[in-house]
Design a protein around this motif. Structure first.
Motif, PDB file in Angstrom:
ATOM      1  N   THR A   1       0.809  -1.218   0.000  1.00 28.60           N
ATOM      2  CA  THR A   1       0.000   0.000   0.000  1.00 28.60           C
ATOM      3  C   THR A   1       0.844   1.272   0.000  1.00 28.60           C
ATOM      4  O   THR A   1       0.433   2.271  -0.577  1.00 28.60           O
ATOM      5  CB  THR A   1      -0.956   0.022   1.208  1.00 28.60           C
ATOM      6  OG1 THR A   1      -0.196  -0.123   2.409  1.00 28.60           O
ATOM      7  CG2 THR A   1      -1.982  -1.093   1.114  1.00 28.60           C
ATOM      8  N   SER A   2       2.020   1.224   0.600  1.00 31.30           N
ATOM      9  CA  SER A   2       2.841   2.437   0.612  1.00 31.30           C
ATOM     10  C   SER A   2       3.362   2.771  -0.777  1.00 31.30           C
ATOM     11  O   SER A   2       3.669   3.924  -1.067  1.00 31.30           O
ATOM     12  CB  SER A   2       4.011   2.292   1.589  1.00 31.30           C
ATOM     13  OG  SER A   2       4.830   1.205   1.218  1.00 31.30           O
TER      14      SER A   2
ATOM     15  N   CYS B   1      -0.305   3.864  -2.845  1.00 31.28           N
ATOM     16  CA  CYS B   1      -1.000   5.081  -2.412  1.00 31.28           C
ATOM     17  C   CYS B   1      -0.674   6.307  -3.274  1.00 31.28           C
ATOM     18  O   CYS B   1      -1.594   7.015  -3.683  1.00 31.28           O
ATOM     19  CB  CYS B   1      -0.699   5.340  -0.942  1.00 31.28           C
ATOM     20  SG  CYS B   1      -1.620   6.737  -0.281  1.00 31.28           S
TER      21      CYS B   1
ATOM     22  N   SER C   1      -3.606   8.175  -5.354  1.00 26.91           N
ATOM     23  CA  SER C   1      -3.838   9.583  -4.994  1.00 26.91           C
ATOM     24  C   SER C   1      -3.683  10.490  -6.202  1.00 26.91           C
ATOM     25  O   SER C   1      -4.464  11.434  -6.386  1.00 26.91           O
ATOM     26  CB  SER C   1      -2.862  10.023  -3.901  1.00 26.91           C
ATOM     27  OG  SER C   1      -3.045   9.272  -2.745  1.00 26.91           O
TER      28      SER C   1
ATOM     29  N   ARG D   1     -13.830   7.732  -6.152  1.00 26.04           N
ATOM     30  CA  ARG D   1     -13.487   6.347  -5.837  1.00 26.04           C
ATOM     31  C   ARG D   1     -14.102   5.392  -6.856  1.00 26.04           C
ATOM     32  O   ARG D   1     -13.428   4.491  -7.360  1.00 26.04           O
ATOM     33  CB  ARG D   1     -13.942   5.982  -4.427  1.00 26.04           C
ATOM     34  CG  ARG D   1     -13.556   4.557  -4.044  1.00 26.04           C
ATOM     35  CD  ARG D   1     -14.027   4.162  -2.655  1.00 26.04           C
ATOM     36  NE  ARG D   1     -15.485   4.180  -2.562  1.00 26.04           N
ATOM     37  CZ  ARG D   1     -16.178   4.996  -1.787  1.00 26.04           C
ATOM     38  NH1 ARG D   1     -15.574   5.867  -1.008  1.00 26.04           N
ATOM     39  NH2 ARG D   1     -17.494   4.934  -1.768  1.00 26.04           N
TER      40      ARG D   1
END
Length: 75
Positions: free
Chosen positions: A15-16, A19, A23, A43
């Motif tokens: 996820t890091s 993201c 974004s 979303r």
């Protein structure tokens, strides 16, 4: 690949790493459709326009697929 302290580039996942991509696409969608859109709208544009990366439903490692900025905007 991502920059890494003192080592140049390393391959990472999770996820890091995802993201910043998601974004960025969210920012593009908001910009394209207008900032008056809801977070749910943004979303849904992202989730409903991902590229299937194969087998992701059965093994659970990727719920929607790989984000696709162009599809999120005009798909």
């Amino acid at each position: 690949a991502s920059t890494y302290k003192g080592s140049g580039y390393v391959y990472m996942s999770g996820t890091s790493m995802a993201c910043p991509h998601v974004s960025g696409v969210a920012g593009l969608v908001w910009s394209y459709y207008g900032t008056g859109q809801t977070a749910s709208f943004v979303r849904n544009r992202i989730q409903n326009n991902c590229d299937n990366v194969g087998g992701w439903v059965s093994n659970g490692w990727c719920k929607y697929g790989r984000v696709n900025a162009l599809k999120a905007l005009i798909g």
